[in-house]
Enzyme design. Structure first.
Site, PDB file in Angstrom:
ATOM      1  N   GLY A  90       0.838  -1.205   0.000  1.00  0.00           N
ATOM      2  CA  GLY A  90       0.000   0.000   0.000  1.00  0.00           C
ATOM      3  C   GLY A  90       0.867   1.247   0.000  1.00  0.00           C
ATOM      4  CB  SER A  91       4.074   2.069   1.666  1.00  0.00           C
ATOM      5  OG  SER A  91       3.565   1.835   2.957  1.00  0.00           O
ATOM      6  CG  ASP A 198      -6.370   1.743   6.752  1.00  0.00           C
ATOM      7  OD1 ASP A 198      -5.688   0.799   6.332  1.00  0.00           O
ATOM      8  OD2 ASP A 198      -5.914   2.628   7.499  1.00  0.00           O
ATOM      9  CB  SER A 223      -2.636  -1.700   2.087  1.00  0.00           C
ATOM     10  OG  SER A 223      -1.904  -2.663   2.847  1.00  0.00           O
ATOM     11  CG  HIS A 228      -4.650  -3.506   5.057  1.00  0.00           C
ATOM     12  ND1 HIS A 228      -4.914  -2.177   4.898  1.00  0.00           N
ATOM     13  CD2 HIS A 228      -3.527  -3.566   5.808  1.00  0.00           C
ATOM     14  CE1 HIS A 228      -3.989  -1.455   5.510  1.00  0.00           C
ATOM     15  NE2 HIS A 228      -3.129  -2.278   6.070  1.00  0.00           N
ATOM     16  CG  ASN A 296      10.785  -3.823 -10.109  1.00  0.00           C
ATOM     17  OD1 ASN A 296       9.556  -3.958 -10.085  1.00  0.00           O
ATOM     18  ND2 ASN A 296      11.596  -4.849 -10.285  1.00  0.00           N
TER      19      ASN A 296
HETATM   20  C1  LIG Z   1      -4.099   4.437   5.535  1.00  0.00           C
HETATM   21  C2  LIG Z   1      -2.925   3.574   5.160  1.00  0.00           C
HETATM   22  N1  LIG Z   1      -2.237   3.875   4.052  1.00  0.00           N
HETATM   23  C3  LIG Z   1      -1.179   3.134   3.662  1.00  0.00           C
HETATM   24  C4  LIG Z   1      -0.779   2.032   4.372  1.00  0.00           C
HETATM   25  C5  LIG Z   1       0.422   1.253   3.920  1.00  0.00           C
HETATM   26  O1  LIG Z   1       0.132  -0.032   3.464  1.00  0.00           O
HETATM   27  P1  LIG Z   1       1.270  -1.158   3.438  1.00  0.00           P
HETATM   28  O2  LIG Z   1       1.442  -1.628   4.835  1.00  0.00           O
HETATM   29  O3  LIG Z   1       0.722  -2.216   2.531  1.00  0.00           O
HETATM   30  O4  LIG Z   1       2.494  -0.525   2.917  1.00  0.00           O
HETATM   31  C6  LIG Z   1      -1.451   1.678   5.527  1.00  0.00           C
HETATM   32  C7  LIG Z   1      -1.003   0.500   6.287  1.00  0.00           C
HETATM   33  O5  LIG Z   1      -1.637  -0.063   7.107  1.00  0.00           O
HETATM   34  C8  LIG Z   1      -2.560   2.471   5.939  1.00  0.00           C
HETATM   35  O6  LIG Z   1      -3.238   2.185   7.068  1.00  0.00           O
END
Ligand SMILES: Cc1ncc(COP(=O)(O)O)c(C=O)c1O
Length: 446
Positions: A90-91, A198, A223, A228, A296
């Protein structure tokens, strides 16, 4: 074991065994006893996920492949968006969504360094990290309680001639005011990124039509980290209805390349050797032409294979999240003199990520969560609370060329001090929810 068997027969046999293994050793139903661990969330799966995972590993393609294509197509269809890109978290999805808006292909709408992006400080760090990393300026507004989303009352006065975008998460599944924010974006020519990490499955009614959150703004992100709404271990997605943004996202995801051939496929368009790009010699191999400084961030096909099986569960998971939320709501109603209970945004049906509680004066959050944790009930703070208070801000603290705060962040600070959340994930049971309700009552009475 495989003598006289075709590969197909052997694979079928292995997958039958995997199914049997999963059914026998995973997801074994156990009655809940008080004191058993109650996770705030966890992966929920059955043999379909494990069979797909092994199927993909036997294929040993490893990188993005047929399961990735299937996932992107099916996920896009479910969300009713034209374009979807699977990524590794998700990041990464947030990074791509933001960086896509810095592409020179967007001409005057491109976000430049020093441009402003409106967001909130009460949330997850990687919603705002890409803004800071790029050198744009996050502008923080306060949030409301008990919606836990941006307070829109100061939004319009926050917009300057430097503002280029609004980038917000739907907090714990509760959609922010998409109607008003979309209107403001359209009026001021701003991009809207919905961090939908979320909130997968949450719905919002706009002009009489119901949409999934993440699909109303210009770009949405998901994510698939285990807690999740759906999981593939690590994973994420970026989705959009805008063909140009999609092209940019794909380019940035896949090393910055100009060519859109999938991994392992060459010359799909038939023009691999006849284009003219930048200052390259005419006919330079399009597969190795770079229109962006990219990354990547692809996921593997094994992640996608799990995701394909998870997609079939989205609807039932959403219903369970809502049901569990409602049970907690009913069970905690009598504590409203001690606790602020969460409230859904108007015109929305949240697929709740968690049940968010703010302690009123006289109830100590840390004392209560310590009590719950001691009783094996997992709790979570609302992520960063106030991200500006974290050490990552030390090197830019009070440098208002790097970030800006508009108005007070009183509610954000209150969330940092007084708010926590507990789980409503599909793996909850009535017994667990009843026990959580009972223990919250006991913890408050202590
Ligand atoms: C609102 C939100 N954005 C982004 C992320 C990031 O997701 P990931 O952990 O898959 O990188 C999270 C992670 O829990 C999140 O709560």
């Amino acid at each position: 074991m495989f003598e006289n068997k075709t590969e197909e027969q052997a694979r079928k046999e292995i997958l039958e065994l995997v199914k049997e293994y999963c059914n026998k050793y995973h997801n074994v139903k156990k009655d809940f006893k008080p004191g058993d661990r109650i996770a705030y969330s966890s992966r929920v799966y059955d043999s379909n996920e494990m069979v797909n995972l092994v199927d993909s590993s036997l294929e040993f393609w490893l990188t993005s492949g047929r399961y990735t294509k299937e996932f992107e197509e099916k996920f896009g269809k479910i969300l009713n968006v034209k374009f979807c890109s699977l990524v590794n978290s998700g990041s990464s999805a947030n990074l791509l969504a933001f960086m896509a808006l810095t592409s020179p292909l967007l001409k005057e709408r491109k976000i430049e360094r020093g441009d402003e992006v409106i967001t909130v400080a009460a949330g997850f760090p990687t919603t705002i990290a890409p803004i800071v990393q790029y050198g744009a300026v996050p502008v923080f507004l306060d949030v409301t309680i008990p919606g836990y989303n941006i307070d829109i009352s100061k939004l319009e006065e926050t917009i300057t001639n430097k503002t280029k975008a609004i980038f917000l998460a739907h907090t714990l599944g509760n959609p922010f005011n998409l109607k008003k924010i979309k209107e403001i974006c359209e009026k001021n020519n701003l991009w809207l990124i919905e961090d939908n990490c979320d909130a997968l499955g949450s719905k919002y009614v706009l002009d009489g039509k119901e949409y999934f959150t993440g699909t109303i703004g210009d770009i949405g992100t998901s994510s698939f980290y285990p807690p999740h709404h759906l999981t593939m271990g690590e994973g994420g997605a970026v989705y959009t209805n805008n063909a140009l943004l999609h092209k940019i996202v794909r380019s940035l995801r896949d090393w910055g390349r100009d060519c859109s051939c999938p991994s392992g496929v060459d010359n799909l368009c038939g023009h691999r050797y006849d284009g003219q790009y930048g200052q390259l010699p005419k006919g330079y191999d399009h597969k190795y032409v770079y229109s962006h400084f990219g990354y990547n961030l692809k996921a593997t096909d094994m992640q996608a294979a799990i995701g394909v099986a998870q997609l079939n569960k989205l609807d039932s998971f959403t219903k369970l999240r809502i049901k569990h939320f409602e049970k907690l709501e009913k069970g905690l109603k009598d504590l409203e003199d001690k606790l602020i209970l969460p409230k859904a945004e108007e015109n929305s049906t949240p697929s709740w990520f968690g049940y968010c509680i703010t302690c009123k004066d006289g109830t100590n959050r840390t004392k209560l969560t310590t009590f719950l944790e001691k009783n094996n009930i997992q709790t979570r703070n609302l992520f960063a609370g106030n991200i500006i208070k974290h050490p990552c801000f030390d090197s830019i603290r009070n440098d208002y060329t790097k970030y800006r705060v508009v108005g007070s962040l009183d509610n954000t600070n209150r969330i940092m001090n007084d708010t926590f959340w507990i789980g409503v994930y599909p793996g909850m049971t009535d017994d667990k929810l009843d026990y959580m309700i009972k223990m919250i009552h006991e913890g408050i009475g202590e």
